[in-house]
Design a protein around this motif. Sequence first.
Motif, short mmCIF file in Angstrom:
data_model
loop_
_atom_site.label_atom_id
_atom_site.label_comp_id
_atom_site.label_asym_id
_atom_site.label_seq_id
_atom_site.Cartn_x
_atom_site.Cartn_y
_atom_site.Cartn_z
N THR A 95 0.82 -1.21 0.00
CA THR A 95 0.00 0.00 0.00
C THR A 95 0.86 1.26 0.00
OG1 THR A 95 -1.83 -1.12 1.11
CG2 THR A 95 -1.76 1.27 1.25
N GLY A 96 1.89 1.30 0.83
CA GLY A 96 2.74 2.48 0.90
C GLY A 96 3.46 2.77 -0.40
N TYR A 97 3.88 1.72 -1.08
CA TYR A 97 4.56 1.89 -2.38
C TYR A 97 3.64 2.60 -3.38
CZ TYR A 97 6.57 0.53 -6.89
OH TYR A 97 7.08 0.54 -8.16
N ASN A 98 2.40 2.14 -3.47
CA ASN A 98 1.46 2.78 -4.39
C ASN A 98 1.06 4.16 -3.91
OD1 ASN A 98 0.66 0.60 -6.51
ND2 ASN A 98 0.63 -0.49 -4.57
N ALA A 99 1.01 4.37 -2.59
CA ALA A 99 0.67 5.70 -2.06
C ALA A 99 1.71 6.73 -2.48
CB ALA A 99 0.54 5.64 -0.54
N VAL A 100 2.98 6.36 -2.46
CA VAL A 100 4.03 7.29 -2.88
C VAL A 100 3.90 7.62 -4.36
CG1 VAL A 100 6.53 7.54 -3.15
CG2 VAL A 100 5.60 6.59 -1.05
N ILE A 101 3.54 6.63 -5.18
CA ILE A 101 3.31 6.89 -6.60
C ILE A 101 2.14 7.85 -6.80
CG2 ILE A 101 2.67 5.83 -8.80
CD1 ILE A 101 4.14 3.33 -7.94
N TYR A 102 1.05 7.62 -6.07
CA TYR A 102 -0.10 8.52 -6.17
C TYR A 102 0.26 9.92 -5.67
CZ TYR A 102 -3.13 4.52 -7.09
OH TYR A 102 -3.73 3.42 -7.64
N LEU A 103 1.07 9.99 -4.63
CA LEU A 103 1.46 11.29 -4.09
C LEU A 103 2.25 12.09 -5.13
CD1 LEU A 103 1.54 13.18 -1.66
CD2 LEU A 103 3.61 12.00 -0.89
N ALA A 104 3.12 11.43 -5.85
CA ALA A 104 3.85 12.12 -6.92
C ALA A 104 2.90 12.62 -7.99
CB ALA A 104 4.89 11.18 -7.52
N PRO A 164 -9.61 12.20 -12.61
CA PRO A 164 -9.23 12.29 -14.03
C PRO A 164 -7.76 12.63 -14.25
CG PRO A 164 -11.31 13.44 -13.64
CD PRO A 164 -10.75 13.10 -12.30
N ALA A 165 -7.20 13.51 -13.40
CA ALA A 165 -5.79 13.86 -13.57
C ALA A 165 -4.87 12.69 -13.25
CB ALA A 165 -5.45 15.06 -12.68
N LEU A 166 -5.32 11.80 -12.38
CA LEU A 166 -4.50 10.64 -12.00
C LEU A 166 -4.76 9.42 -12.88
CD1 LEU A 166 -4.60 10.67 -8.08
CD2 LEU A 166 -2.70 11.32 -9.57
N ARG A 167 -5.49 9.58 -13.96
CA ARG A 167 -5.86 8.43 -14.79
C ARG A 167 -4.64 7.63 -15.26
NH1 ARG A 167 -10.71 7.94 -17.86
NH2 ARG A 167 -10.63 6.19 -19.28
N PRO A 168 -3.58 8.26 -15.80
CA PRO A 168 -2.41 7.46 -16.20
C PRO A 168 -1.75 6.74 -15.03
CG PRO A 168 -2.33 9.65 -17.19
CD PRO A 168 -3.40 9.69 -16.15
N VAL A 169 -1.68 7.42 -13.87
CA VAL A 169 -1.06 6.80 -12.70
C VAL A 169 -1.92 5.64 -12.20
CG1 VAL A 169 -0.17 7.23 -10.39
CG2 VAL A 169 -0.03 9.02 -12.11
N LEU A 170 -3.23 5.82 -12.20
CA LEU A 170 -4.13 4.75 -11.78
C LEU A 170 -3.99 3.54 -12.71
CD1 LEU A 170 -7.34 6.84 -10.96
CD2 LEU A 170 -5.92 5.61 -9.32
N LEU A 171 -3.90 3.79 -14.00
CA LEU A 171 -3.73 2.70 -14.96
C LEU A 171 -2.43 1.95 -14.68
CD1 LEU A 171 -4.43 1.14 -17.54
CD2 LEU A 171 -3.33 2.97 -18.84
N PHE A 172 -1.36 2.68 -14.42
CA PHE A 172 -0.07 2.05 -14.16
C PHE A 172 -0.13 1.16 -12.92
CE2 PHE A 172 3.91 2.36 -11.72
CZ PHE A 172 4.77 1.72 -12.59
N THR A 173 -0.71 1.66 -11.84
CA THR A 173 -0.74 0.89 -10.59
C THR A 173 -1.70 -0.30 -10.69
OG1 THR A 173 -2.38 2.45 -9.72
CG2 THR A 173 -0.08 2.83 -9.15
#
Length: 324
Positions: free
Chosen positions: A202-211, A241-250
Amino acid sequence: MSAASPPAALAKESEGSEGSKGSKGSAGPGRSGRLRRARWRRGAVPYLLLAPALLTFGVFKAYPVIDSLLLSFTTGSGAATRDAGLANYRRLLDDPLFWTALRNTGEILVVQVPLMLGLALLMAVGINSALVRWRTVWRLGVFMPSVTGLVATGVMFAYLLKADDGAVNWLLNAVGLPSVDWLGQPVWARMAVVVVLTWHYTGYNAVIYLAGLQSIPRELYEAAMVDGAGPIRRFTSITVPALRPVLLFTVVLSTIGTLQLFDEPYVLTGGGPDNATLTVSMYLYQNGFRYFDFGYASAIAYALTLLVSVLGAVQMRLMGEKDK
């Protein structure tokens, strides 16, 4: 004597000019050859620099992939290996244990990935809030579990979830709740695997979302607040919507990782109880390194590869950018 000297001088000049032309003509092919060699050396430099990486890829990546594909069409092991055609792949369709492992993996995937990514997104939004101080400390704290070794994580949770004297059951008893046989009942064993995976990643993905959150312009939120949009509306209309590419990646990365799940259930439950936490990767390992049926294990590996590719393509299709 003086009258004959000019023609002699002209003759010498003509001979000198012809000699100079001849020397230029003889130097031309040599110079062009040097230019060709220089161009060849310049063109060969990139390939020489890439050669170690290409050699390493060929020996440790391409060759094992091709060899395992050929191995999936064989049966037996060692000197007794013989061609089997598509027998290993037909065997997959009639193998109940393979379908059990696939169902277990799918159930863990359906529960764990949405839970983990939902918690990661909430954590990232909370850390990114202007009301939170010491963001660096919080970011480091949530990221620390992801750098813990998978085997160490499994051993730690095996002690925490013990039925008799585990810390989790001790806390449940402290608040008046009954103990749970986390690793001895099929449903709770799968939930234990979900808990371990969620804690670890969870923390790994949280840092990606935070970026990703920090790359969203603040002006968008300010304009939405001026228009009267509340926190939920800003989250659904701007953040997601702004996080769509990041959401797809994770989502794609988490799906692939869960489909290849091996370490946590292997250390935590060993695939039990009653194969309730047996995953496809564990079943592959059993066939290859316990029963030495490398042909069938290779067929399982390529069936898993096909499944990962199809699910990845479907997720890319559903969550990728839409053509306008």
